[in-house]
Write a protein that holds these residues in place. Sequence first.
Motif, mmCIF file in Angstrom:
data_model
loop_
_atom_site.group_PDB
_atom_site.id
_atom_site.type_symbol
_atom_site.label_atom_id
_atom_site.label_comp_id
_atom_site.label_asym_id
_atom_site.label_seq_id
_atom_site.Cartn_x
_atom_site.Cartn_y
_atom_site.Cartn_z
ATOM 1 N N LYS A 39 -19.714 29.985 105.786
ATOM 2 C CA LYS A 39 -19.818 31.010 106.824
ATOM 3 C C LYS A 39 -20.273 32.311 106.160
ATOM 4 N N LEU A 40 -21.580 32.444 106.057
ATOM 5 C CA LEU A 40 -22.164 33.639 105.468
ATOM 6 C C LEU A 40 -22.710 34.542 106.581
ATOM 7 N N ASN A 41 -23.105 35.746 106.208
ATOM 8 C CA ASN A 41 -23.753 36.656 107.146
ATOM 9 C C ASN A 41 -25.250 36.390 107.104
ATOM 10 N N PHE A 42 -25.769 35.804 108.191
ATOM 11 C CA PHE A 42 -27.180 35.427 108.234
ATOM 12 C C PHE A 42 -28.027 36.423 109.024
ATOM 13 N N ASP A 43 -27.428 37.520 109.499
ATOM 14 C CA ASP A 43 -28.140 38.401 110.426
ATOM 15 C C ASP A 43 -29.452 38.915 109.845
ATOM 16 N N GLY A 44 -29.416 39.381 108.596
ATOM 17 C CA GLY A 44 -30.623 39.911 107.983
ATOM 18 C C GLY A 44 -31.700 38.851 107.845
ATOM 19 N N PHE A 45 -31.289 37.648 107.438
ATOM 20 C CA PHE A 45 -32.241 36.549 107.282
ATOM 21 C C PHE A 45 -32.836 36.155 108.629
ATOM 22 N N LEU A 46 -31.983 36.047 109.673
ATOM 23 C CA LEU A 46 -32.463 35.612 110.982
ATOM 24 C C LEU A 46 -33.325 36.666 111.662
ATOM 25 N N ASP A 47 -33.140 37.932 111.314
ATOM 26 C CA ASP A 47 -34.026 38.973 111.832
ATOM 27 C C ASP A 47 -35.414 38.876 111.208
ATOM 28 N N ALA A 48 -35.457 38.549 109.915
ATOM 29 C CA ALA A 48 -36.731 38.556 109.193
ATOM 30 C C ALA A 48 -37.495 37.246 109.318
ATOM 31 N N PRO B 296 -38.052 34.655 111.638
ATOM 32 C CA PRO B 296 -38.986 34.223 112.688
ATOM 33 C C PRO B 296 -40.300 34.998 112.723
ATOM 34 N N ALA B 297 -40.305 36.204 112.148
ATOM 35 C CA ALA B 297 -41.517 37.033 112.163
ATOM 36 C C ALA B 297 -42.437 36.753 110.978
ATOM 37 N N GLN B 298 -41.948 35.965 110.000
ATOM 38 C CA GLN B 298 -42.745 35.684 108.803
ATOM 39 C C GLN B 298 -43.900 34.746 109.164
ATOM 40 N N ASP C 14 -40.108 30.925 119.781
ATOM 41 C CA ASP C 14 -38.854 30.207 120.019
ATOM 42 C C ASP C 14 -38.660 29.083 119.014
ATOM 43 N N ARG C 15 -39.734 28.361 118.713
ATOM 44 C CA ARG C 15 -39.614 27.275 117.739
ATOM 45 C C ARG C 15 -39.378 27.842 116.338
ATOM 46 N N ALA C 16 -39.961 29.000 116.045
ATOM 47 C CA ALA C 16 -39.702 29.650 114.759
ATOM 48 C C ALA C 16 -38.238 30.048 114.642
ATOM 49 N N LEU C 17 -37.659 30.560 115.743
ATOM 50 C CA LEU C 17 -36.243 30.927 115.732
ATOM 51 C C LEU C 17 -35.371 29.698 115.493
ATOM 52 N N ALA C 18 -35.706 28.570 116.130
ATOM 53 C CA ALA C 18 -34.930 27.345 115.929
ATOM 54 C C ALA C 18 -34.992 26.887 114.483
ATOM 55 N N LEU C 19 -36.174 26.946 113.887
ATOM 56 C CA LEU C 19 -36.329 26.545 112.491
ATOM 57 C C LEU C 19 -35.532 27.474 111.578
ATOM 58 N N CYS C 20 -35.573 28.772 111.856
ATOM 59 C CA CYS C 20 -34.850 29.733 111.020
ATOM 60 C C CYS C 20 -33.345 29.538 111.117
ATOM 61 N N GLY C 21 -32.854 29.191 112.304
ATOM 62 C CA GLY C 21 -31.433 28.893 112.446
ATOM 63 C C GLY C 21 -31.029 27.704 111.603
ATOM 64 N N CYS C 22 -31.885 26.687 111.580
ATOM 65 C CA CYS C 22 -31.621 25.519 110.735
ATOM 66 C C CYS C 22 -31.616 25.918 109.263
ATOM 67 N N LEU C 23 -32.579 26.707 108.848
ATOM 68 C CA LEU C 23 -32.644 27.145 107.450
ATOM 69 C C LEU C 23 -31.391 27.931 107.057
ATOM 70 N N ALA C 24 -30.943 28.808 107.956
ATOM 71 C CA ALA C 24 -29.769 29.620 107.639
ATOM 72 C C ALA C 24 -28.545 28.759 107.400
ATOM 73 N N ARG C 25 -28.419 27.674 108.150
ATOM 74 C CA ARG C 25 -27.265 26.779 107.954
ATOM 75 C C ARG C 25 -27.432 25.892 106.732
ATOM 76 N N ARG D 241 -39.083 39.646 104.440
ATOM 77 C CA ARG D 241 -39.591 40.947 104.920
ATOM 78 C C ARG D 241 -40.717 41.474 104.037
ATOM 79 N N ASN D 242 -41.141 40.679 103.066
ATOM 80 C CA ASN D 242 -42.220 41.044 102.143
ATOM 81 C C ASN D 242 -41.871 42.260 101.285
#
Length: 299
Positions: A209-218, A220-222, A235-246, A266-267
Amino acid sequence: MPADRFWAYEVDFNLDGLSEIYAYVADPNCDGVKCGLFLFVLEGDTYREVLGDVPGARLAAPDKVSLGTFKRNGFFDLQLDQRVLGWTGDRYADASTFPATLLDGTAFLAACEKSKSSEQPEEGEAEKIAEACQCQINRLQTIGFSQAELDQYSGSLGENFEYPGGGKDKAWQAVAANGSDVATGCDVAAGKSQWPSSSLSHGDQPQQKLNFDGFLDACPAQDFILTNHKTGSPDRALALCGCLAREIPTYGVSQEGMDLLAQYYRNEISDSDLEAQDADLLASHDKASEACLGAFPAK
C-alpha cells in the motif's frame, strides 16, 4: 468539482489485473442520479458506468459498501448495506432478481467429495469436505447453473474427462470458470483460502500500500503509454497505469522507486538519471509493463 465533494479509488472487481473505478460524489441533497456512488468498467476505449440502472444504488452509504465473498459471471458480488448486487455479464443488478435453479446434486456431491478426499483422511476431514461440497452446490444453484452444466462440471472432477473442444469450447470455459470461482468462494467463506490478487504474473514480493498519486497523475499523459498500440485512448491509458501502480511494487520497488518513476514519467529525469539512482528500477518497471500489457483486453 471541489476535491472535498469527490473521491475515487481503483478497485479490481474481477481480478483481471485491470482497474475498475469506484467513485463517490457528495451532496447533502443527493437525488441519486448525479451524485452518490458510481462504478466505471473499462469497455473498449472508454470507461462505462454500471450502477445507474439499479434503483437507489447511488444512495447507499459509502461506509456500508463492500465486496462480497463470491463472484458471479467473473465479478465479485457487491454488498450495499443490506442489498447484494450481482454481475449480469454487462452491469450490476439486484441479486434478488436473478433466477436460481433447483438441481439434483447427488452426482456432483459424490464427485466433489471424491476429488477432495485423501486415502487416509484425518479425523473430521470427511465432514469438512462434505460441508465444502454442499456450499458449492448451494452456490451453483444461486447463480443459476442448469442441470446439464452441473452434470458436465461434475464429470470434469473425475478422471478421464474429455474436455469439450479440447478445453477451448467457449460454453465449457464459462462453466469451468464459474465452477472454479464457486469452489474458491466456498474456501474463502470457510476461512481456508483467499482470493488471488489478480490473474497477472506478479513479481515475488507482496503488493504494498504505497502512495501512487504522483505516478497515476503522470503516467496516463506520457506519450509512450498513451500511444501504445494496446492503449490508444486516455481511459485505456488510465487502466494500464492503475495496473502498473499495483504491479511494479511486486518486483521489489519501494515508495522511493515509485516517486522516481513519477519524475521519469513527467520527463523531469532521464533514463541515465534514473539508473544512476536505482539500477534495477527500469527492469522492474519493464517486467510489470509486460505483465499488464499481456493481460490488457482487446479494443
